[in-house]
Design a protein around this motif. Structure first.
Motif, mmCIF file in Angstrom:
data_model
loop_
_atom_site.group_PDB
_atom_site.id
_atom_site.type_symbol
_atom_site.label_atom_id
_atom_site.label_comp_id
_atom_site.label_asym_id
_atom_site.label_seq_id
_atom_site.Cartn_x
_atom_site.Cartn_y
_atom_site.Cartn_z
ATOM 1 N N CYS A 153 -13.553 -12.874 -40.890
ATOM 2 C CA CYS A 153 -13.535 -13.919 -41.910
ATOM 3 C C CYS A 153 -12.439 -14.954 -41.664
ATOM 4 O O CYS A 153 -11.341 -14.595 -41.236
ATOM 5 C CB CYS A 153 -13.320 -13.291 -43.286
ATOM 6 S SG CYS A 153 -13.656 -14.461 -44.601
ATOM 7 N N ASN A 155 -11.421 -16.926 -44.113
ATOM 8 C CA ASN A 155 -10.678 -17.083 -45.362
ATOM 9 C C ASN A 155 -9.673 -15.933 -45.470
ATOM 10 O O ASN A 155 -9.866 -14.891 -44.856
ATOM 11 C CB ASN A 155 -11.638 -17.045 -46.550
ATOM 12 C CG ASN A 155 -12.852 -17.904 -46.263
ATOM 13 O OD1 ASN A 155 -12.722 -19.073 -45.921
ATOM 14 N ND2 ASN A 155 -14.033 -17.289 -46.280
ATOM 15 N N HIS A 156 -8.657 -16.124 -46.224
ATOM 16 C CA HIS A 156 -7.658 -15.036 -46.360
ATOM 17 C C HIS A 156 -7.359 -14.815 -47.829
ATOM 18 O O HIS A 156 -6.256 -15.049 -48.297
ATOM 19 C CB HIS A 156 -6.416 -15.383 -45.524
ATOM 20 C CG HIS A 156 -6.716 -15.290 -44.065
ATOM 21 N ND1 HIS A 156 -6.744 -14.085 -43.394
ATOM 22 C CD2 HIS A 156 -7.087 -16.228 -43.165
ATOM 23 C CE1 HIS A 156 -7.092 -14.288 -42.136
ATOM 24 N NE2 HIS A 156 -7.307 -15.588 -41.965
ATOM 25 N N CYS A 157 -8.391 -14.338 -48.534
ATOM 26 C CA CYS A 157 -8.215 -14.079 -49.958
ATOM 27 C C CYS A 157 -7.125 -13.013 -50.113
ATOM 28 O O CYS A 157 -7.111 -12.025 -49.371
ATOM 29 C CB CYS A 157 -9.530 -13.626 -50.577
ATOM 30 S SG CYS A 157 -10.857 -14.812 -50.262
ATOM 31 N N TYR A 159 -6.520 -10.579 -51.982
ATOM 32 C CA TYR A 159 -6.823 -9.190 -52.378
ATOM 33 C C TYR A 159 -7.650 -8.463 -51.313
ATOM 34 O O TYR A 159 -7.953 -7.288 -51.474
ATOM 35 C CB TYR A 159 -7.664 -9.218 -53.671
ATOM 36 C CG TYR A 159 -8.855 -10.154 -53.547
ATOM 37 C CD1 TYR A 159 -10.036 -9.727 -52.966
ATOM 38 C CD2 TYR A 159 -8.763 -11.475 -53.956
ATOM 39 C CE1 TYR A 159 -11.106 -10.595 -52.789
ATOM 40 C CE2 TYR A 159 -9.819 -12.349 -53.803
ATOM 41 C CZ TYR A 159 -10.989 -11.897 -53.216
ATOM 42 O OH TYR A 159 -12.034 -12.765 -53.030
ATOM 43 N N CYS A 160 -7.993 -9.157 -50.216
ATOM 44 C CA CYS A 160 -9.033 -8.630 -49.338
ATOM 45 C C CYS A 160 -8.492 -8.130 -47.994
ATOM 46 O O CYS A 160 -7.729 -8.813 -47.326
ATOM 47 C CB CYS A 160 -10.064 -9.737 -49.059
ATOM 48 S SG CYS A 160 -11.432 -9.167 -48.026
ATOM 49 N N ILE A 162 -10.557 -7.251 -45.481
ATOM 50 C CA ILE A 162 -11.577 -7.411 -44.426
ATOM 51 C C ILE A 162 -11.067 -8.173 -43.213
ATOM 52 O O ILE A 162 -11.279 -7.740 -42.076
ATOM 53 C CB ILE A 162 -12.869 -7.999 -45.016
ATOM 54 C CG1 ILE A 162 -13.507 -6.954 -45.940
ATOM 55 C CG2 ILE A 162 -13.824 -8.445 -43.918
ATOM 56 C CD1 ILE A 162 -14.692 -7.430 -46.731
ATOM 57 N N PRO A 163 -10.361 -9.296 -43.389
ATOM 58 C CA PRO A 163 -9.865 -9.985 -42.188
ATOM 59 C C PRO A 163 -8.990 -9.068 -41.321
ATOM 60 O O PRO A 163 -9.021 -9.149 -40.098
ATOM 61 C CB PRO A 163 -9.053 -11.150 -42.759
ATOM 62 C CG PRO A 163 -9.658 -11.403 -44.089
ATOM 63 C CD PRO A 163 -10.040 -10.056 -44.612
ATOM 64 N N GLN A 197 -19.574 -12.053 -43.037
ATOM 65 C CA GLN A 197 -18.660 -11.946 -44.161
ATOM 66 C C GLN A 197 -18.759 -13.226 -44.972
ATOM 67 O O GLN A 197 -18.745 -13.225 -46.177
ATOM 68 C CB GLN A 197 -17.213 -11.773 -43.695
ATOM 69 C CG GLN A 197 -16.915 -10.597 -42.819
ATOM 70 C CD GLN A 197 -17.137 -9.259 -43.477
ATOM 71 O OE1 GLN A 197 -17.381 -9.182 -44.671
ATOM 72 N NE2 GLN A 197 -17.115 -8.225 -42.676
ATOM 73 N N TYR A 235 -19.664 -18.974 -48.854
ATOM 74 C CA TYR A 235 -18.349 -19.237 -49.445
ATOM 75 C C TYR A 235 -18.449 -20.553 -50.197
ATOM 76 O O TYR A 235 -18.795 -21.587 -49.592
ATOM 77 C CB TYR A 235 -17.286 -19.307 -48.352
ATOM 78 C CG TYR A 235 -15.866 -19.338 -48.862
ATOM 79 C CD1 TYR A 235 -15.153 -20.531 -48.891
ATOM 80 C CD2 TYR A 235 -15.247 -18.184 -49.313
ATOM 81 C CE1 TYR A 235 -13.844 -20.560 -49.349
ATOM 82 C CE2 TYR A 235 -13.942 -18.206 -49.781
ATOM 83 C CZ TYR A 235 -13.251 -19.399 -49.806
ATOM 84 O OH TYR A 235 -11.968 -19.429 -50.284
ATOM 85 N N ARG A 274 -8.339 -18.510 -53.274
ATOM 86 C CA ARG A 274 -9.702 -19.022 -53.145
ATOM 87 C C ARG A 274 -9.600 -20.546 -53.063
ATOM 88 O O ARG A 274 -8.777 -21.149 -53.740
ATOM 89 C CB ARG A 274 -10.557 -18.614 -54.342
ATOM 90 C CG ARG A 274 -10.695 -17.132 -54.546
ATOM 91 C CD ARG A 274 -11.577 -16.480 -53.537
ATOM 92 N NE ARG A 274 -12.970 -16.859 -53.706
ATOM 93 C CZ ARG A 274 -13.949 -16.398 -52.920
ATOM 94 N NH1 ARG A 274 -13.655 -15.596 -51.900
ATOM 95 N NH2 ARG A 274 -15.202 -16.762 -53.103
HETATM 96 S S1 SF4 Z 1 -13.190 -11.763 -49.958
HETATM 97 FE FE1 SF4 Z 1 -14.766 -12.461 -48.566
HETATM 98 S S2 SF4 Z 1 -14.181 -14.551 -48.123
HETATM 99 FE FE2 SF4 Z 1 -12.356 -13.559 -48.911
HETATM 100 S S3 SF4 Z 1 -11.270 -12.775 -47.124
HETATM 101 FE FE3 SF4 Z 1 -12.588 -11.132 -47.891
HETATM 102 S S4 SF4 Z 1 -14.446 -11.299 -46.678
HETATM 103 FE FE4 SF4 Z 1 -13.355 -13.249 -46.508
#
Ligand code: SF4
Length: 455
Positions: A153, A155-157, A159-160, A162-163, A197, A235, A274
């Motif tokens: 991803c 984006n670097h939210c 709370y996430c 995944i990246p 993602q 997104y 966001r």
């Molecule tokens: S919430 Fe979604 S958009 Fe945001 S960093 Fe995680 S995978 Fe990426």
């Protein structure tokens, strides 16, 4: 030492459709190398493709490991391989905690052969999910499929994780995507679900600019036999007017916009990192509704984010009631180590988070019931997924597989629909088959599902 040819491999694929595509790719390669792919119960080697993005997902993955370790202790399994996000995130802790497990493989790479894994073969690093091979071993029913166009991803939210788990954003070359779409076209699938993602970021790495709309136009062209093409995981700030126009103009693209918004309050959106503010979201939803009549908007919200006040939560609830989004999922904020939000002050008590989750879900239940009522007496095109207990299970273009509602289709004649296994098992006597598109008149509506008769 297991003789290579005999070793039967089974997989348990947890988490999201992106994981499922990886699992299909792993099995495809092993199958190409001659390993028989079997159900987990018959396997010598069990692979678990794990998920680890929030607490509940981690618990589910750990639970699966413990079940398999028990099978191994009973001598019903020879090897256990843990793959995917949990392995990526906690490889060393897990290796210490679970000596019974034979391998932890994190990144999207997998040994060409199970036994060479013990030899620590360099083969481990060669394989990549983007590598194009025709050995995909389908784990979805044959009439619908997932087409993963990017991973990781941009984006670097806050709370996430995944990246951190999936690494740098990576798009699949356009030609490779089109080759896969062509294959699905030849396979006569009825539905292609395009995933990543954040698919709206497609191309940002390879081509230095978003090229989703261009790619979609080409997919529509090469997959000219595929009635439904669905976009998942857009997104918000990268949903272009061009993309909205294409969805409006191309009848084979489902009128289904999957748009995780996460929140609506500006202070919280900022803390979440966001890139859309409330006014942008309101403008986007309004534009989509005006441009694409009868569109279904799916979204996801996080409740109980650190420092979220009662007033800010009320603002979110108010937005949900006003916007009346057709499909909605909610998550309780999960404090994940390694994320920025992990160290945010004012982490909320679980009780408050659970109450807010309940309030959102019951508000949406009312909204969904009311929206479904509008379909009464209407005729919808429905994709048949299965036949169970004399009734066909289907979906409209407003329902993504495995996450949204169903359309229960009563066959014209009772014995038109006899039991058939969900996946590729088809009862040839049935009038309708999985993958068929039928016109259905809606005769009843439920909270999330519809009921109708095939015309
Ligand atoms: S919430 Fe979604 S958009 Fe945001 S960093 Fe995680 S995978 Fe990426």
């Amino acid at each position: 030492m297991i003789s290579q040819k005999l070793c039967k491999v089974g997989i348990l694929s947890l988490g999201c459709p992106r994981n499922l595509v990886d699992s299909e790719s792993i099995l495809g390669r092993l199958n190409l190398k001659g390993y028989p792919i079997v159900d987990l119960e018959q396997a010598d080697v069990a692979i678990v493709n794990t998920c680890a993005f929030i607490e509940d997902a981690k618990k589910e993955s750990i639970g699966a490991l413990l079940d398999l370790i028990a099978l191994k202790k009973e001598g019903r399994l020879k090897k256990i391989i843990v793959y995917g996000c949990l392995a990526q995130r906690y490889k060393y802790t897990l290796a210490r905690e679970f000596p019974e497990i034979d391998a932890f493989i994190g990144k999207v790479s997998f040994p060409a052969s199970v036994s060479t894994m013990q030899a620590g073969s360099r083969l481990l690093s060669k394989i990549d999910w983007r590598e194009n091979h025709n050995g995909r071993f389908p784990l979805t029913p044959s009439h619908f499929t997932y087409l993963k166009i990017c991973e990781g991803c941009v984006n670097h939210c806050s709370y996430c994780v995944i990246p951190r788990i999936k690494g740098r954003f990576a798009s699949l070359e356009m030609d490779s995507v089109l080759e896969k779409a062509e294959k699905f076209n030849r396979d006569k699938v009825s539905e292609i679900n395009i995933i990543g993602q954040d698919i709206s970021g497609y191309g940002l790495d390879l081509y230095k600019k978003p090229r989703l709309t261009e790619l979609l136009r080409k997919i529509v062209k090469v997959a000219d036999n595929v009635p439904w093409i669905r976009l998942l995981y857009l997104y918000p700030s990268r949903v272009s007017d061009e993309l909205i126009e294409l969805i409006k103009d191309e009848p084979r693209i489902c009128r289904y916009i999957d748009l995780p918004l996460q929140h609506i309050n500006d202070r919280i959106l900022k803390l979440m990192r966001r890139s859309s503010a409330k006014k942008d979201i309101l403008k986007l939803v309004d534009k989509i509704r005006k441009k694409i009549p009868a569109v279904a908007i799916r979204t996801a919200f996080i409740v109980g984010f650190p420092s979220e006040t009662e007033a800010e939560f009320r603002e979110l609830l108010g937005f949900i009631r006003d916007a009346r989004l057709e499909r909605l999922g909610a998550f309780i904020y999960s404090r994940e180590e390694g994320t920025e939000a992990f160290s945010f002050k004012q982490q909320l008590p679980d009780k408050v988070k659970a109450e807010r989750f309940g309030a959102v879900m019951s508000a949406q239940q009312e909204i969904s019931r009311a929206i479904n009522k509008n379909f009464l007496g209407k005729t919808l095109e429905v994709l048949i997924d299965a036949c169970e207990n004399g009734t066909y299970l289907g979906r409209s273009q407003y329902d993504a597989p495995e996450v949204d509602g169903l359309v229960y289709v009563h066959p014209v004649r009772k014995d038109d629909c006899k039991e058939a296994k969900f996946s590729n098992g088809v009862n040839s006597k049935n009038k309708l088959k999985p993958g068929d598109l039928v016109k259905v008149k809606i005769t009843d509506t439920l909270e999330y599902d519809l009921v109708g008769e095939s015309l």
